[in-house]
Design an enzyme around this catalytic site. Structure first.
Site, PDB file in Angstrom:
ATOM      1  N   GLU A  53      48.430 -10.783  55.941  1.00 18.95           N
ATOM      2  CA  GLU A  53      49.640 -11.632  55.326  1.00 18.95           C
ATOM      3  C   GLU A  53      50.237 -12.565  56.279  1.00 18.95           C
ATOM      4  OE1 GLU A  53      48.911  -8.492  54.882  1.00 18.95           O
ATOM      5  OE2 GLU A  53      49.967  -7.775  52.972  1.00 18.95           O
ATOM      6  N   ALA A 157      18.942  12.643  64.612  1.00 23.55           N
ATOM      7  CA  ALA A 157      17.802  12.064  64.785  1.00 23.55           C
ATOM      8  C   ALA A 157      16.704  13.535  64.693  1.00 23.55           C
ATOM      9  CB  ALA A 157      17.357  11.362  66.158  1.00 23.55           C
ATOM     10  N   THR A 211      25.133  21.213  71.845  1.00 23.90           N
ATOM     11  CA  THR A 211      25.042  19.978  72.555  1.00 23.90           C
ATOM     12  C   THR A 211      25.695  19.750  73.679  1.00 23.90           C
ATOM     13  OG1 THR A 211      24.611  19.150  70.117  1.00 23.90           O
ATOM     14  CG2 THR A 211      25.001  17.637  71.578  1.00 23.90           C
ATOM     15  N   ARG A 222      28.410   3.107  76.227  1.00 23.00           N
ATOM     16  CA  ARG A 222      27.959   2.213  77.377  1.00 23.00           C
ATOM     17  C   ARG A 222      26.978   1.371  76.981  1.00 23.00           C
ATOM     18  NH1 ARG A 222      26.624   7.290  76.992  1.00 23.00           N
ATOM     19  NH2 ARG A 222      24.490   7.948  77.157  1.00 23.00           N
ATOM     20  N   GLY A 300      25.234  19.764  67.121  1.00 19.44           N
ATOM     21  CA  GLY A 300      23.886  19.853  66.901  1.00 19.44           C
ATOM     22  C   GLY A 300      23.662  20.341  65.487  1.00 19.44           C
ATOM     23  N   THR A 303      26.388  22.804  63.893  1.00 15.69           N
ATOM     24  CA  THR A 303      27.542  21.988  63.465  1.00 15.69           C
ATOM     25  C   THR A 303      27.282  21.074  62.307  1.00 15.69           C
ATOM     26  OG1 THR A 303      28.132  22.071  65.827  1.00 15.69           O
ATOM     27  CG2 THR A 303      29.250  20.655  64.407  1.00 15.69           C
TER      28      THR A 303
END
Length: 357
Positions: A53, A157, A211, A222, A300, A303
């Site tokens: 605003e 994945a 992991t 990155r 992983g 988890t």
């Protein structure tokens, strides 16, 4: 009413420009209309800067027109002093006669108080224009303030044959050297770049011990640009080697552990939790305390499944790569509503929503 919706849609478009920069403030856009013409607009600056605003009002060249204008905003104007003064005070100061609001702010320091002040000083207020769309835009902010936990995004994945990893986790007694620990990619470089873009838009990213040890991840952006997320690591016994990237203190990192011997500093924080109890709830409590409004759970499998089984997740982003492992660690089992699917060269991306949220 249709004209109000059009201007609130513009507010939503403007607000998206702040994704990843405004937290813990919400993403908000504002438009000022005089005689059917937009004379000012703005969106919330990076945290600590002006709210939408204020930026919209400041953009109006002829301030005299504000007394005859309508201000549109996706979220209720604030009525408290934080990093900046209350937006409602500025609206009152310029005597803007009408304000159209998408939805009420759930933050307890606002929560209707901004609307009350505007009405008190004679402003005509209308609330609820494209309310669902405005709430969806700030789903992270609403989840944090209403459910008292971060907005949780699960991401993994898996192969075409349903594995998340080609092998079982290494024996913690024979930890890999830093240069030997690295990810085994299932997806292509374009999918991985997209993941880094996602990281730049969320407040934190979390991985489990396996992991951390097997992949030695950096958990940064990155391959994109923007802010690195806060790194969260589950490490019950502090077994992740201190030479790994997660302990380089380059990025703020929170380690969730049962140990008391972690040496902390500004960018490396140790938080104790009880791994024999409800882990997902404890994690959410810690992240809430650190004002983390959104987190990507990247693995992983154990988890991820912990959050799925606890029903502590809002969406899942699942890549299916064009590879097979034949054996290995099974991908998590999840029951969600598929809301989006996309092909990224040889990969398939599916986005699921939690049907219970």
């Amino acid at each position: 009413m249709k004209i109000h919706e059009n201007y609130i849609k513009r507010c939503i478009e403007l607000a998206k420009s702040g994704l990843g920069t405004t937290s813990p403030n919400p993403m908000v856009g504002s438009v000022i209309v005089y005689n059917g013409t937009i004379i000012g607009e703005g969106y919330t600056s990076s945290y600590g800067g002006n709210h939408a605003e204020v930026n919209a009002i400041n953009s109006v060249i002829d301030k005299k027109l504000l007394k005859k204008a309508t201000l549109y905003v996706g979220l209720e104007p604030c009525d408290h002093f934080g990093k900046t003064p209350p937006c409602s005070d500025l609206i009152v100061k310029y005597q803007i006669p009408k304000v159209i609001i998408g939805c009420i702010d759930p933050f307890d320091k606002v929560a209707g108080k901004g609307i009350e002040k505007l009405k008190k000083y004679g402003c005509e207020v209308e609330v609820g224009v494209l309310e669902d769309e405005c709430v969806e835009l700030n789903k992270r902010f609403f989840t944090y303030h209403v459910k008292k936990r971060p907005y949780i995004i699960l991401k993994w994945a898996e192969t075409k044959d349903g594995f998340i990893s080609p092998h079982l986790s290494r024996d913690f007694g024979t930890l890999p050297k830093r240069e030997q620990a690295k990810p085994i990619w299932i997806t292509n470089q374009y999918s991985r770049q997209l993941v880094h873009k996602w990281r730049s838009k969320e407040r934190a990213i979390l991985v489990g011990t396996n992991t951390a040890i097997n992949d030695n991840p950096k958990l940064d952006v990155r391959n994109w640009y923007g802010k690195n997320p806060i790194r969260i690591v589950l490490d019950k016994s502090l077994r992740t080697p201190k030479s790994y990237h997660l302990f380089d203190k380059r990025i703020k990192t929170i380690v969730l552990t049962e140990k008391k011997d972690g040496v902390a500093d500004e960018n490396l924080i140790f938080e104790q939790i009880d791994f024999s109890k409800d882990i997902a709830t404890q994690i959410c409590e810690v992240l809430y305390r650190h004002t983390i409004q959104s987190v990507i759970i990247e693995g992983g499998s154990q988890t991820l499944q912990t959050f799925i089984d606890a029903d502590f997740w809002d969406e899942a982003r699942v890549f299916i790569g064009d590879v097979t492992f034949n054996k290995g660690v099974n991908a998590p089992v999840i029951d969600g509503e598929e809301v989006y699917s996309q092909t990224i060269q040889s990969d398939i991306l599916k986005i699921l929503k939690n049907k219970n949220c």
